[in-house]
Motif scaffolding. Sequence first.
Motif, short mmCIF file in Angstrom:
data_model
loop_
_atom_site.label_atom_id
_atom_site.label_comp_id
_atom_site.label_asym_id
_atom_site.label_seq_id
_atom_site.Cartn_x
_atom_site.Cartn_y
_atom_site.Cartn_z
N ASP A 140 17.37 68.36 -51.50
CA ASP A 140 18.50 67.66 -52.09
C ASP A 140 17.99 66.37 -52.75
O ASP A 140 16.81 66.00 -52.60
CB ASP A 140 19.60 67.38 -51.07
CG ASP A 140 19.15 66.51 -49.89
OD1 ASP A 140 18.35 65.58 -50.11
OD2 ASP A 140 19.62 66.74 -48.76
N GLU A 141 18.86 65.69 -53.46
CA GLU A 141 18.40 64.54 -54.24
C GLU A 141 17.95 63.38 -53.35
O GLU A 141 17.10 62.57 -53.76
CB GLU A 141 19.49 64.08 -55.21
CG GLU A 141 19.70 65.05 -56.37
CD GLU A 141 18.45 65.30 -57.20
OE1 GLU A 141 17.65 64.37 -57.38
OE2 GLU A 141 18.26 66.44 -57.66
N GLU A 142 18.47 63.28 -52.14
CA GLU A 142 18.00 62.22 -51.24
C GLU A 142 16.58 62.51 -50.77
O GLU A 142 15.76 61.60 -50.66
CB GLU A 142 18.95 62.07 -50.04
CG GLU A 142 18.55 60.91 -49.16
CD GLU A 142 19.70 60.35 -48.34
OE1 GLU A 142 19.43 59.55 -47.44
OE2 GLU A 142 20.87 60.70 -48.62
N GLU A 143 16.29 63.77 -50.50
CA GLU A 143 14.92 64.13 -50.14
C GLU A 143 13.97 63.85 -51.30
O GLU A 143 12.86 63.33 -51.11
CB GLU A 143 14.85 65.60 -49.76
CG GLU A 143 15.57 65.96 -48.47
CD GLU A 143 15.47 67.45 -48.16
OE1 GLU A 143 14.70 67.82 -47.27
OE2 GLU A 143 16.17 68.23 -48.83
N ILE A 144 14.39 64.21 -52.50
CA ILE A 144 13.55 63.97 -53.68
C ILE A 144 13.35 62.47 -53.91
O ILE A 144 12.28 62.03 -54.30
CB ILE A 144 14.16 64.65 -54.92
CG1 ILE A 144 14.08 66.18 -54.75
CG2 ILE A 144 13.44 64.24 -56.20
CD1 ILE A 144 14.82 66.97 -55.81
N ALA A 145 14.37 61.67 -53.61
CA ALA A 145 14.24 60.22 -53.75
C ALA A 145 13.16 59.69 -52.80
O ALA A 145 12.39 58.80 -53.17
CB ALA A 145 15.58 59.54 -53.47
#
Length: 368
Positions: A140-145
């Motif tokens: 998800d985008e938080e992991e990618i962040a």
Amino acid sequence: MSDVYAARRGLLRDRCAAAGNAAALITRPANVRYLSGASPLGAVLLVGPTEDVMFCAGTPTGEADEGRLDEHLRVSVLGNPGADPAVAAADMTAGVRADSLAVEEHHLTVGRHRALRSVAPKLRLADLGTAVEQQRLVKDEEEIACLRIAAEIADQALGELLESILVGRTERHLALELERRLVDHGADGPAFPTSVGTGPHSGRSRHRPSDRRVEEGDFLSVCLGANYRGYRCEIGRTFVIGTSPADWQIALYDLVFTAQRAGREALLPGAAYRDVDHAARSVLDSAGHSEALAPWTGHGVGLEIDEDPQLAPTAMGKLDACVPVTVEPGVHLPGRGGVRIDDTLVVRPEADGGPELLTITTKELLAL
């Protein structure tokens, strides 16, 4: 994040129910952290039909190396220092009269599997397989962040090293300095043991730093990564020590750079894993370096530095969007040295600009 972890456990619970399993016992540390936010030493996670419980030998500390636990998750701290959390979880499952428990057989030892059977002989133990690893595949985008920040930290550490005096220093000393700089810039620690190879050691995959000193005219290969909130990235670069690279060094570097660029450009949703590998490998094969190549061109990254997918000649499967991977072709010529170029990227569709490059340190052949 509590809602995120609960949703992840909910997906796993649904999968277990569909397979006829009342509960799942998660023992692999990265999987425990993915589903709960933290992985205290030795902790296991029981995903039950109505309640999820973490079993651990001691109270979670909340330190960076173990993560921050989902505050809504119940924790059972074992009173007996020698007790096995997995056995306690199986005992609890049997106590609520569940008839089956899915376990990660690829992670359990034979002895631990026997212990589970002995404490709950009427409980059917089924193999969960790599269900959680497959769930972890798309980020998800938080992991990618988190991966993006880890990459920024690694870029900073490498950039500072390149501004220092290198001639005369040992591979081991340079590796230790890089790892210190990672922590100075906010990493929880290195994502894996830092590799520094000089001269005849350069270009070797996962070379363990030695006491060899950097000399004028050497290739210098560096591979490092940062661990930020459990998420791990990777970057590798090769440089020349001195002002005048030899012709063979320029030619070899250009060849590896071309292969790496071909691999990066192949990272699109729907691309077969083996086709990404082939895009990079074929460039090096055609130049006569087939015997000098690693068995893979890249791999997934996340809570572990080496995750699925594997970008290799026989790998099965296709890329999805939001999957972070490395592309890291290299050539090592015994006795001479070699070149390795390694980036971490996130697969994105062409409509979103194509693969997102996380590690941005220049890939120009620098003479240091």
